[in-house]
Design a protein around this motif. Structure first.
Motif, PDB file in Angstrom:
ATOM      1  N   SER A   1      42.088  40.510 -63.376  1.00 53.40           N
ATOM      2  CA  SER A   1      42.494  41.787 -63.972  1.00 53.40           C
ATOM      3  C   SER A   1      42.135  41.810 -65.457  1.00 53.40           C
ATOM      4  O   SER A   1      42.004  40.762 -66.094  1.00 53.40           O
ATOM      5  CB  SER A   1      43.991  42.018 -63.776  1.00 53.40           C
ATOM      6  OG  SER A   1      44.724  41.049 -64.481  1.00 53.40           O
TER       7      SER A   1
ATOM      8  N   TYR B   1      45.174  29.648 -62.734  1.00 55.91           N
ATOM      9  CA  TYR B   1      46.397  29.813 -63.526  1.00 55.91           C
ATOM     10  C   TYR B   1      46.179  29.409 -64.978  1.00 55.91           C
ATOM     11  O   TYR B   1      46.505  30.162 -65.905  1.00 55.91           O
ATOM     12  CB  TYR B   1      47.554  29.030 -62.909  1.00 55.91           C
ATOM     13  CG  TYR B   1      48.850  29.212 -63.671  1.00 55.91           C
ATOM     14  CD1 TYR B   1      49.672  30.304 -63.423  1.00 55.91           C
ATOM     15  CD2 TYR B   1      49.248  28.304 -64.646  1.00 55.91           C
ATOM     16  CE1 TYR B   1      50.857  30.489 -64.119  1.00 55.91           C
ATOM     17  CE2 TYR B   1      50.428  28.480 -65.356  1.00 55.91           C
ATOM     18  CZ  TYR B   1      51.215  29.561 -65.085  1.00 55.91           C
ATOM     19  OH  TYR B   1      52.384  29.749 -65.782  1.00 55.91           O
TER      20      TYR B   1
ATOM     21  N   THR C   1      45.707  33.721 -54.580  1.00 54.06           N
ATOM     22  CA  THR C   1      45.975  34.788 -55.547  1.00 54.06           C
ATOM     23  C   THR C   1      47.002  34.290 -56.557  1.00 54.06           C
ATOM     24  O   THR C   1      47.987  33.652 -56.180  1.00 54.06           O
ATOM     25  CB  THR C   1      46.523  36.051 -54.846  1.00 54.06           C
ATOM     26  OG1 THR C   1      45.552  36.498 -53.894  1.00 54.06           O
ATOM     27  CG2 THR C   1      46.806  37.161 -55.844  1.00 54.06           C
TER      28      THR C   1
ATOM     29  N   GLU D   1      49.512  35.561 -59.654  1.00 54.11           N
ATOM     30  CA  GLU D   1      50.176  36.626 -60.405  1.00 54.11           C
ATOM     31  C   GLU D   1      50.786  35.949 -61.629  1.00 54.11           C
ATOM     32  O   GLU D   1      51.592  35.028 -61.490  1.00 54.11           O
ATOM     33  CB  GLU D   1      51.283  37.286 -59.574  1.00 54.11           C
ATOM     34  CG  GLU D   1      50.808  37.913 -58.283  1.00 54.11           C
ATOM     35  CD  GLU D   1      50.117  39.257 -58.471  1.00 54.11           C
ATOM     36  OE1 GLU D   1      50.236  39.849 -59.568  1.00 54.11           O
ATOM     37  OE2 GLU D   1      49.461  39.705 -57.522  1.00 54.11           O
TER      38      GLU D   1
ATOM     39  N   TRP E   1      44.438  39.700 -67.632  1.00 53.06           N
ATOM     40  CA  TRP E   1      44.661  38.320 -67.196  1.00 53.06           C
ATOM     41  C   TRP E   1      45.973  38.141 -66.428  1.00 53.06           C
ATOM     42  O   TRP E   1      46.487  37.038 -66.340  1.00 53.06           O
ATOM     43  CB  TRP E   1      44.657  37.348 -68.376  1.00 53.06           C
ATOM     44  CG  TRP E   1      43.375  37.245 -69.135  1.00 53.06           C
ATOM     45  CD1 TRP E   1      43.107  37.837 -70.329  1.00 53.06           C
ATOM     46  CD2 TRP E   1      42.203  36.507 -68.785  1.00 53.06           C
ATOM     47  NE1 TRP E   1      41.841  37.502 -70.733  1.00 53.06           N
ATOM     48  CE2 TRP E   1      41.266  36.681 -69.812  1.00 53.06           C
ATOM     49  CE3 TRP E   1      41.860  35.701 -67.700  1.00 53.06           C
ATOM     50  CZ2 TRP E   1      40.005  36.098 -69.789  1.00 53.06           C
ATOM     51  CZ3 TRP E   1      40.597  35.114 -67.674  1.00 53.06           C
ATOM     52  CH2 TRP E   1      39.685  35.312 -68.705  1.00 53.06           C
ATOM     53  N   THR E   2      46.527  39.181 -65.819  1.00 52.63           N
ATOM     54  CA  THR E   2      47.797  39.036 -65.118  1.00 52.63           C
ATOM     55  C   THR E   2      47.637  38.798 -63.619  1.00 52.63           C
ATOM     56  O   THR E   2      48.602  38.424 -62.953  1.00 52.63           O
ATOM     57  CB  THR E   2      48.692  40.271 -65.325  1.00 52.63           C
ATOM     58  OG1 THR E   2      47.995  41.432 -64.879  1.00 52.63           O
ATOM     59  CG2 THR E   2      49.095  40.417 -66.790  1.00 52.63           C
ATOM     60  N   ARG E   3      46.431  39.008 -63.082  1.00 52.21           N
ATOM     61  CA  ARG E   3      46.203  38.801 -61.651  1.00 52.21           C
ATOM     62  C   ARG E   3      44.794  38.261 -61.437  1.00 52.21           C
ATOM     63  O   ARG E   3      43.841  38.751 -62.044  1.00 52.21           O
ATOM     64  CB  ARG E   3      46.363  40.110 -60.891  1.00 52.21           C
ATOM     65  CG  ARG E   3      46.335  39.938 -59.378  1.00 52.21           C
ATOM     66  CD  ARG E   3      46.742  41.244 -58.682  1.00 52.21           C
ATOM     67  NE  ARG E   3      47.114  41.035 -57.314  1.00 52.21           N
ATOM     68  CZ  ARG E   3      46.242  40.800 -56.326  1.00 52.21           C
ATOM     69  NH1 ARG E   3      44.953  40.752 -56.567  1.00 52.21           N
ATOM     70  NH2 ARG E   3      46.680  40.614 -55.091  1.00 52.21           N
TER      71      ARG E   3
ATOM     72  N   GLU F   1      42.136  36.448 -58.215  1.00 49.01           N
ATOM     73  CA  GLU F   1      41.919  36.100 -56.813  1.00 49.01           C
ATOM     74  C   GLU F   1      40.672  35.237 -56.697  1.00 49.01           C
ATOM     75  O   GLU F   1      39.679  35.477 -57.383  1.00 49.01           O
ATOM     76  CB  GLU F   1      41.688  37.357 -55.979  1.00 49.01           C
ATOM     77  CG  GLU F   1      42.822  38.347 -55.999  1.00 49.01           C
ATOM     78  CD  GLU F   1      42.450  39.640 -55.277  1.00 49.01           C
ATOM     79  OE1 GLU F   1      41.577  39.607 -54.383  1.00 49.01           O
ATOM     80  OE2 GLU F   1      43.032  40.670 -55.627  1.00 49.01           O
TER      81      GLU F   1
END
Length: 157
Positions: free
Chosen positions: A37, A73, A107, A109, A40-42, A44
């Motif tokens: 995203s 992460y 994924t 989050e 940088w919050t999501r 995959e």
């Protein structure tokens, strides 16, 4: 900032996403970052087991499975924090639940509040340990790997 082109892309999620698709350690393991995203919050990724990336059993190498749980992460946290911080894996534990076959999915989050929490802790502490749990799933939604990573975050000198 680290010396490789991939590491210099931490400030730009789309550039990181594109460059990571041809980064030799990830490419060779069959790992592909599918999306990051803009904030940088999501993130995959997929790990695809091809005949040329499979072990002697026809399944994913354990090291490739570990790499798939390790890359997103820390990169996303570093991206949210910006260039004044280092984020590095300090330790990790991994459980292999079933053989990795076909395409595996992961994924992440990472709410912005986690990066804010790290920044506030680093105002009084020299370093912060962040714990992150990662699970790879197969196409049928079954868990293949469960890992826990401890990342050490510090301000750059």
């Amino acid at each position: 900032m680290a010396g490789t082109p991939l590491h210099r892309m931490l400030g730009r999620p789309r550039a990181f996403e594109l460059l990571s698709r041809v980064y030799p350690p990830l490419l060779g393991a069959g790992i592909r970052v599918r999306a990051i995203s803009h904030d940088w919050t999501r993130g995959e990724l997929t790990l695809r087991v091809f005949p040329w990336t499979a072990n002697h059993n026809g399944t994913a190498f354990g090291g490739a499975l570990f790499s798939a749980t390790d890359v997103l992460y820390g990169t996303m946290l570093a991206g949210q924090l910006g260039g004044g911080f280092t984020v590095a894996t300090k330790e990790a534990h991994i459980r292999f639940l079933r053989p990795g076959r076909g395409r595996l999915h992961y994924t992440v989050e990472l709410p912005a509040t986690e990066a804010d929490h790290v920044r506030s802790q680093l105002e009084t502490e020299p370093g912060v340990d962040m714990h992150h749990h990662a699970t790879l799933y197969d196409d049928d939604g079954r868990q293949v790997v469960v890992a826990e990573h401890v990342l050490r975050v510090r301000r750059k000198a």
